[in-house]
Design an enzyme around this catalytic site. Structure first.
Site, PDB file in Angstrom:
ATOM      1  CG  ASN A 141      -0.438  -0.046   2.494  1.00  0.00           C
ATOM      2  OD1 ASN A 141       0.635  -0.612   2.704  1.00  0.00           O
ATOM      3  ND2 ASN A 141      -1.107   0.558   3.450  1.00  0.00           N
ATOM      4  CD  GLU A 175       5.028  -1.040  12.729  1.00  0.00           C
ATOM      5  OE1 GLU A 175       3.943  -0.441  12.569  1.00  0.00           O
ATOM      6  OE2 GLU A 175       5.799  -0.802  13.672  1.00  0.00           O
ATOM      7  CB  CYS A 187      -1.930   0.384   8.043  1.00  0.00           C
ATOM      8  SG  CYS A 187      -0.616   1.585   8.283  1.00  0.00           S
ATOM      9  CD  GLU A 233      -6.626  -3.278   7.758  1.00  0.00           C
ATOM     10  OE1 GLU A 233      -6.231  -4.458   7.775  1.00  0.00           O
ATOM     11  OE2 GLU A 233      -5.861  -2.319   7.659  1.00  0.00           O
TER      12      GLU A 233
HETATM   13  P1  NAD Z   1      -0.032  -9.021   3.230  1.00  0.00           P
HETATM   14  O1  NAD Z   1       0.080  -9.510   4.609  1.00  0.00           O
HETATM   15  O2  NAD Z   1      -0.924  -9.724   2.289  1.00  0.00           O
HETATM   16  O3  NAD Z   1       1.409  -9.003   2.515  1.00  0.00           O
HETATM   17  C1  NAD Z   1       2.528  -8.423   3.127  1.00  0.00           C
HETATM   18  C2  NAD Z   1       3.773  -9.142   2.647  1.00  0.00           C
HETATM   19  O4  NAD Z   1       3.705 -10.498   3.039  1.00  0.00           O
HETATM   20  C3  NAD Z   1       3.977  -9.128   1.143  1.00  0.00           C
HETATM   21  O5  NAD Z   1       5.341  -8.896   0.860  1.00  0.00           O
HETATM   22  C4  NAD Z   1       3.555 -10.517   0.712  1.00  0.00           C
HETATM   23  O6  NAD Z   1       4.252 -10.993  -0.419  1.00  0.00           O
HETATM   24  C5  NAD Z   1       3.889 -11.353   1.909  1.00  0.00           C
HETATM   25  N1  NAD Z   1       2.989 -12.502   2.042  1.00  0.00           N
HETATM   26  C6  NAD Z   1       1.722 -12.613   1.599  1.00  0.00           C
HETATM   27  N2  NAD Z   1       1.200 -13.804   1.920  1.00  0.00           N
HETATM   28  C7  NAD Z   1       2.164 -14.478   2.569  1.00  0.00           C
HETATM   29  C8  NAD Z   1       2.238 -15.775   3.149  1.00  0.00           C
HETATM   30  N3  NAD Z   1       1.196 -16.623   3.100  1.00  0.00           N
HETATM   31  N4  NAD Z   1       3.376 -16.148   3.752  1.00  0.00           N
HETATM   32  C9  NAD Z   1       4.429 -15.303   3.820  1.00  0.00           C
HETATM   33  N5  NAD Z   1       4.430 -14.075   3.272  1.00  0.00           N
HETATM   34  C10 NAD Z   1       3.306 -13.653   2.657  1.00  0.00           C
HETATM   35  O7  NAD Z   1      -0.408  -7.483   3.369  1.00  0.00           O
HETATM   36  P2  NAD Z   1      -0.691  -6.435   2.217  1.00  0.00           P
HETATM   37  O8  NAD Z   1      -1.966  -6.801   1.539  1.00  0.00           O
HETATM   38  O9  NAD Z   1       0.502  -6.230   1.369  1.00  0.00           O
HETATM   39  O10 NAD Z   1      -0.890  -5.099   3.064  1.00  0.00           O
HETATM   40  C11 NAD Z   1      -2.107  -4.754   3.642  1.00  0.00           C
HETATM   41  C12 NAD Z   1      -2.118  -5.002   5.116  1.00  0.00           C
HETATM   42  O11 NAD Z   1      -0.958  -4.453   5.722  1.00  0.00           O
HETATM   43  C13 NAD Z   1      -3.284  -4.327   5.811  1.00  0.00           C
HETATM   44  O12 NAD Z   1      -3.800  -5.188   6.786  1.00  0.00           O
HETATM   45  C14 NAD Z   1      -2.655  -3.105   6.470  1.00  0.00           C
HETATM   46  O13 NAD Z   1      -3.348  -2.632   7.593  1.00  0.00           O
HETATM   47  C15 NAD Z   1      -1.303  -3.609   6.813  1.00  0.00           C
HETATM   48  N6  NAD Z   1      -0.342  -2.522   6.881  1.00  0.00           N
HETATM   49  C16 NAD Z   1       0.185  -2.178   8.097  1.00  0.00           C
HETATM   50  C17 NAD Z   1       1.062  -1.114   8.181  1.00  0.00           C
HETATM   51  C18 NAD Z   1       1.669  -0.684   9.475  1.00  0.00           C
HETATM   52  O14 NAD Z   1       2.576   0.134   9.448  1.00  0.00           O
HETATM   53  N7  NAD Z   1       1.221  -1.185  10.605  1.00  0.00           N
HETATM   54  C19 NAD Z   1       1.407  -0.409   7.039  1.00  0.00           C
HETATM   55  C20 NAD Z   1       0.862  -0.816   5.820  1.00  0.00           C
HETATM   56  C21 NAD Z   1      -0.013  -1.873   5.754  1.00  0.00           C
END
Ligand code: NAD
Length: 443
Positions: free
Chosen positions: A99, A194, A228, A318
């Site tokens: 994001n 995070e 997020c 969310e």
């Molecule tokens: P996601 O968890 O789907 O993916 C994050 C990362 O994990 C990616 O690099 C992805 O390739 C990897 N990943 C995906 N599935 C995986 C698996 N099964 N095993 C291991 N790795 C895997 O998250 P997203 O869709 O990229 O981001 C959105 C989410 O992130 C939302 O929930 C948002 O709130 C959160 N977010 C949090 C922050 C923060 O600072 N706290 C910031 C941005 C986004």
């Protein structure tokens, strides 16, 4: 090769990284546009500009942050000099989301390098153009054995997680956060998670509604709601709702025009899968503004939803998109009932001119961080820790804290040899017990 102890090597690497980012800034902005039509202003504000400012701050402060820090000695150890040494963990894995795909990959990287670690960075596969430019930048700025990028999706991520790391920094969803935590537990690897959550935005009867609407529209529809810490749902005092909705409609039109699809300032949903997820949450009869969608363009208009059922689809998880449910309350206790239904959120916002109410709200609920009378901006103060609590995350970063989380803090006592008081050594006489008790009482 060890980057461990040499601060000037780390600093040079960061200066190089900054120059490479500045050189490729336009390409980064273009990549973000190609990935999900991120408006160039938002790309500078939340991705490149933000990251360059983080780099400058780190370069300016690295010597100070890395310095051995003297602390006051304990009387029990007299005579001694006590200090903290910040040691790099070693091999760090950073996994980033899509994001804010540039900032959320590069900012943890900056801190990990500053703290003296070797880094493997996995950007998100859902923003492939940005992932490619991250790879290019890292290859240009760092030696391969210092920092490397591994591109790919869940499978690549899981292969990395199967290896042994000295620290893992993960930003993403709660579900994947749990997978990361499990993998880390295998080797007792320390982690920062995070994550996200359902962030309430509470508006009471004393709030400045016009200004609240302006700030909420900004915080909710930036990045098309894929933030997020975006407000997830509004909890507003019943009597204020219709005025608030009028102000919101007005602010949305002011920001994005009559047809937000034509606005250059409104991003798209990252992919069709997320588009479908969001559209399935929307109950047409409850839409009070927006609701227009176009799957071809991954477009969903800024949408206001009248919601009075917290068991509805949109109130289950969310939202992470440009849909904003508005829920009313009559009495304060209803706020508590709704907020307590969910896991601890990453952010909470309260709009109120009643200082007591605002303070009570901030103290009453557990959440990562937030604002009174604004949204998102707590993210920008480097002196504030940024992170979640409970399901919204483990650990916090930003500013010096980012450097600190990528360092192991070693506590050292340098004992003087010119005096060696006898009372701690056996045999433990009664006299020694009473001396010990006295000393412990003084401390
Ligand atoms: P996601 O968890 O789907 O993916 C994050 C990362 O994990 C990616 O690099 C992805 O390739 C990897 N990943 C995906 N599935 C995986 C698996 N099964 N095993 C291991 N790795 C895997 O998250 P997203 O869709 O990229 O981001 C959105 C989410 O992130 C939302 O929930 C948002 O709130 C959160 N977010 C949090 C922050 C923060 O600072 N706290 C910031 C941005 C986004």
């Amino acid at each position: 090769m060890s980057y461990k102890l040499n601060i000037s090597t780390r600093k040079d690497a960061l200066i190089k990284l900054m120059n490479v980012i500045i050189k490729h800034e336009n390409e980064i902005i273009q990549a973000l546009y190609q990935d999900f039509k991120k408006p160039p202003f938002e790309s500078v504000a939340t991705e490149t500009g933000y990251t360059i400012s983080e780099l400058k701050d780190t370069i300016r402060n690295i010597e100070k942050w890395a310095k051995i820090k003297k602390v006051g000695p304990s009387l029990l150890n007299f005579p001694s000099t006590d200090y903290i040494v910040k040691e790099p963990y070693g091999k760090v894995l950073i996994i980033a989301p899509w994001n804010y795909p540039f900032q959320l990959a590069i900012c943890p990287l900056i801190a990990a390098v500053a703290a003296g670690n070797q880094v493997t960075l996995k950007p998100s596969e859902l923003t492939p153009k940005t992932s490619a430019i991250i790879l290019k930048i890292v290859e240009e700025a760092f030696q391969h054995q210092h920092v490397k990028v591994v591109e790919g999706g869940a499978e690549a991520s899981q292969k990395l997680l199967a290896q042994r790391w000295d620290y893992i920094f993960f930003t993403g969803s709660v579900a994947v956060g749990k997978i990361v935590a499990k993998a880390a537990a295998e080797h007792l690897t320390p982690i920062t998670l995070e994550l996200g959550g359902k962030n309430p935005c509470i508006i009471d009867e004393t709030a400045n509604l016009k200004l609240a609407a302006k700030r909420i529209v900004w915080g909710k529809f930036l990045n098309a709601g894929q933030t997020c810490i975006a407000p997830d749902y509004i909890l507003i005092q019943e009597g204020m709702k219709s005025h608030f909705v009028d102000f919101m409609k007005n602010e949305i039109t002011k920001a994005f025009g009559e047809n937000p699809k034509e606005s250059p300032d409104f991003a798209r949903i990252v992919n069709e899968k997320n588009w479908h997820r969001l559209v399935s949450m929307m109950e047409t009869k409850k839409v009070i503004m927006g609701g227009e969608t176009d799957v071809e363009d991954c477009y969903i208009a800024p949408t206001l939803i009248e919601e009075n059922n917290i068991d509805s689809a949109i109130m289950q998880e969310e939202i992470f998109g440009p849909l904003l449910p508005i829920i009313t309350y009559k009495e304060e206790k209803e706020i508590t009932k709704i907020i307590s239904k969910y896991e601890k959120p990453l952010a909470l916002y309260v709009f109120s001119d009643d200082k007591k109410f605002a303070r009570k709200t901030i103290l009453n609920y557990s959440f990562g961080g937030g604002c009174v009378n604004d949204t998102l901006i707590h993210f920008t103060n480097k002196k504030l820790p940024f992170g979640g609590v409970g399901h919204s995350g483990i650990g916090a970063y930003h500013g010096q804290l980012s450097f600190d989380i990528f360092s192991h803090h070693k506590g050292i006592v340098k004992k003087g040899n010119w005096l060696d008081l006898n009372f701690r050594y056996a045999p433990y006489t009664n006299n020694k017990i009473s001396t010990l008790k006295k000393i412990l009482n003084w401390l």
